[in-house]
Design an enzyme around this catalytic site. Sequence first.
Site, PDB file in Angstrom:
ATOM      1  N   GLN A  46       0.910  -1.164  -0.056  1.00 44.43           N
ATOM      2  CA  GLN A  46      -0.020  -0.120  -0.130  1.00 44.43           C
ATOM      3  C   GLN A  46       0.823   1.220  -0.094  1.00 44.43           C
ATOM      4  OE1 GLN A  46      -3.347   0.014  -0.463  1.00 44.43           O
ATOM      5  NE2 GLN A  46      -3.174   2.187  -0.720  1.00 44.43           N
ATOM      6  N   HIS A  75       2.298   3.165  -3.062  1.00 39.80           N
ATOM      7  CA  HIS A  75       1.476   3.921  -4.052  1.00 39.80           C
ATOM      8  C   HIS A  75       1.921   5.449  -4.136  1.00 39.80           C
ATOM      9  CE1 HIS A  75      -1.596   1.216  -5.818  1.00 39.80           C
ATOM     10  NE2 HIS A  75      -1.990   0.936  -4.603  1.00 39.80           N
ATOM     11  N   GLU A 112     -10.253   2.100   3.094  1.00 42.10           N
ATOM     12  CA  GLU A 112     -10.590   1.989   1.758  1.00 42.10           C
ATOM     13  C   GLU A 112     -10.419   0.528   1.506  1.00 42.10           C
ATOM     14  OE1 GLU A 112      -7.445   3.142  -0.878  1.00 42.10           O
ATOM     15  OE2 GLU A 112      -8.531   2.593  -2.674  1.00 42.10           O
ATOM     16  N   HIS A 113      -9.259  -0.125   1.986  1.00 39.85           N
ATOM     17  CA  HIS A 113      -8.936  -1.586   2.287  1.00 39.85           C
ATOM     18  C   HIS A 113      -8.621  -1.993   3.451  1.00 39.85           C
ATOM     19  CE1 HIS A 113      -6.941  -0.085  -1.747  1.00 39.85           C
ATOM     20  NE2 HIS A 113      -7.809  -0.869  -2.341  1.00 39.85           N
ATOM     21  N   ASP A 155      -6.773  -5.478  -6.234  1.00 37.52           N
ATOM     22  CA  ASP A 155      -6.110  -4.690  -7.011  1.00 37.52           C
ATOM     23  C   ASP A 155      -6.134  -4.902  -8.525  1.00 37.52           C
ATOM     24  OD1 ASP A 155      -5.799  -2.932  -4.899  1.00 37.52           O
ATOM     25  OD2 ASP A 155      -3.594  -3.402  -4.584  1.00 37.52           O
ATOM     26  N   HIS A 205     -52.853  19.120  -6.739  1.00 43.06           N
ATOM     27  CA  HIS A 205     -52.614  17.479  -6.562  1.00 43.06           C
ATOM     28  C   HIS A 205     -53.829  16.769  -6.448  1.00 43.06           C
ATOM     29  CE1 HIS A 205     -48.501  19.004  -6.505  1.00 43.06           C
ATOM     30  NE2 HIS A 205     -48.170  17.863  -6.422  1.00 43.06           N
TER      31      HIS A 205
END
Lengths: 443, 443
Positions: free
Chosen positions: A270, A273, A337-338, A371, A430
């Site tokens: 991770q 990145h 996220e993960h 991924d 209405h």
Amino acid sequence: MSVRVQAGGRPWNRLEWTALDEPARRRALTRPVQVVAETTRQAVAGVLETVRARGDEALRELTARFDRVELERFEVDTAEFAAAEAAVGAELRRAMAEAAARIEAFHRAGMGRDYAVETAPGVVCERIVRPVPRVGLYVPAGSAPLPSTALMLCVPARLAGCREVVLCTPPRADGTADPAVLVAARLAGVGRVFKLGGAQAIAALAFGTASVPKVDKIFGPGNSYVDEAKRQVAQSGAAAIDMPAGPSEVLVIADAGADPAFVAADLLSQAEHGPDSQVLLLTDSAVLLDRVEAELEAQLSALPRADIAARALSASRLVLVESLEQAFAISNAYAPEHLILALREPRAWLDRVEAAGSVFLGDWTPEALGDYCSGTNHVLPTSGAARAWSGVSVASFQNFVSVQAASREGIAAIGPCAVTLARAERLNAHANAVALRLRRAGA
Amino acid sequence: MSVRVQAGGRPWNRLEWTALDEPARRRALTRPVQVVAETTRQAVAGVLETVRARGDEALRELTARFDRVELERFEVDTAEFAAAEAAVGAELRRAMAEAAARIEAFHRAGMGRDYAVETAPGVVCERIVRPVPRVGLYVPAGSAPLPSTALMLCVPARLAGCREVVLCTPPRADGTADPAVLVAARLAGVGRVFKLGGAQAIAALAFGTASVPKVDKIFGPGNSYVDEAKRQVAQSGAAAIDMPAGPSEVLVIADAGADPAFVAADLLSQAEHGPDSQVLLLTDSAVLLDRVEAELEAQLSALPRADIAARALSASRLVLVESLEQAFAISNAYAPEHLILALREPRAWLDRVEAAGSVFLGDWTPEALGDYCSGTNHVLPTSGAARAWSGVSVASFQNFVSVQAASREGIAAIGPCAVTLARAERLNAHANAVALRLRRAGA
């Protein structure tokens, strides 16, 4: 950040949760600073306005300035696609096709589907599914081109049946697009690719130009300029977006039985990145924590991108918790996220997960599988957005339209209810529209 | 707007589509001006910042200024709920319960559900559904209180199982909330109601104060200040939102067999929402068009809110088209919130609908049924947002989390694919995390 810094110059931070007071806990869960600078905001607003006003001419200027390449035409033509097909080797091509097939299998099973319910005698309510007509996919090429992202966006777009699918990816220094991205797009059935990057790509998709079609919704990750551009076009209503995007992040919950080499490898994958990636480990075992630290040191030094990973690790936290229950409470507050569950009985703990983008169960499921090729999508909510956003799916490319049909019998059954409510809300027209029909229906 | 104005001072505009050139067609489909003034944007930004910085104290000041009422405490207490229960008559209460039951039946059938796919031997990918933890519901009370909107938001929130559900609605002049809104909330199982309106309500929900809990996602319609506040908190990431909101609108497609009185009543029921409501009729029958005009005149004069409806009609268009095919092309370009198919074979035409919020089939299904009690949701995308947004459903209150689990056999099957792709993207730590396990697994 006033977190404790490790002795020995290790770039990560080791913390003990129970020893932290409330403010320190809050700091420990704070992401690397992500406040968009006013200068970024204004620069992006300027790019959007320039492209909206001057179209392709502005795109040429901005591409020359930001990508340092002069392009007359942005769309990838047949010759460039053919060159890309020739340039990509058989092994990579096979791997992309294999990944695309699994992504398709998983996504197809989760497509939104029509349904109908008779809610009263003579009243049928339905939900029908329609593809978002025109979609734009953004595939970044920051530190490396990302053909996997092309697959993650193109496959669900084609499954949804979107009428127009357009992909933008930044041009390389020689003016061509990354060949693997082009092959991935074609594998997934997307044939219109434009060599455009950054905020100017988002502007072109949101407003349209002479050469780039305007789209209804824009998808895909990107750097802070791309993210800011997506937020601005969404706010103005020019185009919808899949989700806000931020730096990638992982949270690992590990028990005493976890493999320290696996855990360290996942944290590093991770971290590589980018320097703003966020990495968290929560464990109830001090012994495991020691061993993960030793593994991190050993593996870090062997990585080609060790400099980036080391910088990302400087914002990371290795946290000793009192119990796995506490770890899940922290994880839910953080909404990663993960989320990797390096636990002996990962499935038994899954019920505790309240907010996360994608979850990885057990020792043999590294994040890298998701991924690339397990079948799930890797375009996922970051920065805590997992509390209210989901990852990309076919549904992201679909609209859900409700439909109702009442017969004479149907309006006789439910019309009086509508009249009562309309009168209570003082919406007399209405009430009239219903009452008029009730009289005609003889109800 | 340079559209042709009717002789005889009729407030609507009659157009012939084939007689219009391209710019005139574009003008004919342009919504009443909805550009948010810079002053609105700044006023809303100011309100958000004030509430974020000073919490309840700011809410008290803003409520005194905008709602002209001094409130010490915003949350509705037991005594006020009891008074509301006593104030709402049996007929209205029964109608609300009946509507809630049908809304629940339709929404329950469309809830997001878990699923799992074995994408390779030993690799199981799943989607699990989780409620958005904390949600805020906004129920406006502009020209009239809207208990129906409370039902439309509270019912799906409860079905999703959101942990914390908070409703905000503006206080009335005497400092109480509308009793029907309170009874609707309780009917649908929502017990926390705050008397807050406008941008300050959205700010309180997005940031939280001492008395109002912070939420993850904010739902519900509102005026231009509420909409702008929702857009700003969404852009900054403070909270997600259901959708952008704009003035309500209807598009009717009618054939020669349609009932002109029904069509006129439907156009008026949309127009009475407010002077910025948008009303369109497309028909291939000049005779029907004449008769609808006559009906409009007759019905308009009988309406209590005729002034508002007449103003809304001034931005409306009654359009003669060449064919129903042309009508559907125009409708898809416009992407209406409500689409009424006053056709002899409405279901046969449904396939042509590409973008709309909610569709009403045939003569006996006025929009008012969907507004109140057919079972569908009335919180729908406006201003063309139906091209990329859907109406509120249970899924709007749910997160979809992907999960993957690979066994040793599983990583052996798909790991090499991940390694190839990771290396192509020059993400070596990703490749390592997989390769390390492949070695251990003996693959």
